[in-house]
Design a protein around this motif. Structure first.
Motif, PDB file in Angstrom:
ATOM      1  N   CYS A 255      28.398 -24.979  -6.131  1.00 22.33           N
ATOM      2  CA  CYS A 255      28.216 -24.562  -4.745  1.00 22.33           C
ATOM      3  C   CYS A 255      26.918 -23.777  -4.674  1.00 22.33           C
ATOM      4  N   CYS A 256      26.332 -23.738  -3.487  1.00 21.70           N
ATOM      5  CA  CYS A 256      25.045 -23.068  -3.377  1.00 21.70           C
ATOM      6  C   CYS A 256      24.793 -22.554  -1.970  1.00 21.70           C
ATOM      7  N   ILE A 257      23.841 -21.634  -1.902  1.00 22.84           N
ATOM      8  CA  ILE A 257      23.194 -21.277  -0.650  1.00 22.84           C
ATOM      9  C   ILE A 257      21.878 -22.044  -0.679  1.00 22.84           C
ATOM     10  N   TYR A 258      21.718 -22.984   0.230  1.00 21.77           N
ATOM     11  CA  TYR A 258      20.535 -23.834   0.308  1.00 21.77           C
ATOM     12  C   TYR A 258      19.639 -23.264   1.401  1.00 21.77           C
TER      13      TYR A 258
ATOM     14  N   ALA B  36      17.484 -23.190  -3.765  1.00 24.34           N
ATOM     15  CA  ALA B  36      18.946 -23.238  -3.872  1.00 24.34           C
ATOM     16  C   ALA B  36      19.402 -22.175  -4.870  1.00 24.34           C
ATOM     17  N   LEU B  37      20.303 -21.312  -4.434  1.00 24.70           N
ATOM     18  CA  LEU B  37      20.979 -20.351  -5.303  1.00 24.70           C
ATOM     19  C   LEU B  37      22.348 -20.950  -5.584  1.00 24.70           C
ATOM     20  N   THR B  38      22.586 -21.341  -6.841  1.00 20.58           N
ATOM     21  CA  THR B  38      23.736 -22.169  -7.190  1.00 20.58           C
ATOM     22  C   THR B  38      24.564 -21.533  -8.294  1.00 20.58           C
TER      23      THR B  38
ATOM     24  N   LEU C  54      21.966 -20.433 -10.949  1.00 17.36           N
ATOM     25  CA  LEU C  54      20.707 -21.175 -11.044  1.00 17.36           C
ATOM     26  C   LEU C  54      19.903 -20.897  -9.782  1.00 17.36           C
ATOM     27  N   LEU C  55      18.634 -20.650  -9.944  1.00 15.81           N
ATOM     28  CA  LEU C  55      17.722 -20.544  -8.818  1.00 15.81           C
ATOM     29  C   LEU C  55      16.725 -21.683  -8.976  1.00 15.81           C
ATOM     30  N   THR C  56      16.848 -22.687  -8.130  1.00 12.88           N
ATOM     31  CA  THR C  56      15.958 -23.840  -8.190  1.00 12.88           C
ATOM     32  C   THR C  56      15.121 -23.900  -6.916  1.00 12.88           C
TER      33      THR C  56
END
Length: 172
Positions: A20-23, A40-42, A111-113
């Protein structure tokens, strides 16, 4: 119109498989501007995930959004989603609640992508206009040819994270 800086940025909560993420993306930055892209913070999806896609930014001090955030998190260890306040640079938060015994340690991976394809050349033939450089002066970041966006990068990297970390440590 070409927009420079934050304008109509939005944060969305997404889920897919075990993630799940904050996009985070912008609705109005020109697609050829160097600031055009997404983040994306996942983390791994679990029953204990809560989030906020907006903090409804107000000025600092007593009653500010930072205090509201901490009051919300402190009350029960969870974040409650609130209505977006229309700010151009919304703050987003993703929380994972973990129960542990005294002295126990646990790791929670985030993960920060990112996906920002437009990078201006170091030796442009002409100055950029409103943050958009001439087509021949724009260099596409290689990683953006490997992933559709930041969420795609997170979904494809997460299953390989252990192997990628081991490979990185061997290299170092």
């Amino acid at each position: 119109p070409v927009v420079v800086g934050a304008d109509c940025n939005i944060n969305l909560y997404r889920e897919s498989g075990d993630l799940c993420c904050i996009y985070m993306k912008s609705e109005r930055v020109h697609p050829e501007h160097e600031a055009w892209g997404n983040l994306a913070l996942t983390t791994a999806r679990a029953e204990s995930i809560t989030y906020r896609t907006s903090w409804n930014r107000r000025s600092g001090g007593w009653g500010s959004d930072l205090l509201g955030f901490w009051d919300d998190l402190d009350s029960d260890g969870r974040l409650d989603e609130i209505e977006h306040g229309g700010e151009d640079m919304p703050m987003g938060s993703l929380a994972v609640q973990v129960e542990m015994a005294p002295g126990e340690t646990r790791a929670v991976t985030f993960l920060l992508t990112w996906h920002f394809p437009n990078r201006p050349s170091w030796t442009p033939s002409q100055p950029a206009v409103d943050g958009v450089c001439a087509p021949g002066d724009r260099v596409t970041n290689y990683y953006t040819s490997q992933f559709v966006d930041a969420w795609d990068a997170a979904r494809r990297i997460a299953p390989r994270l252990e192997a990628l970390e081991a490979e990185t440590l061997r290299f170092v």
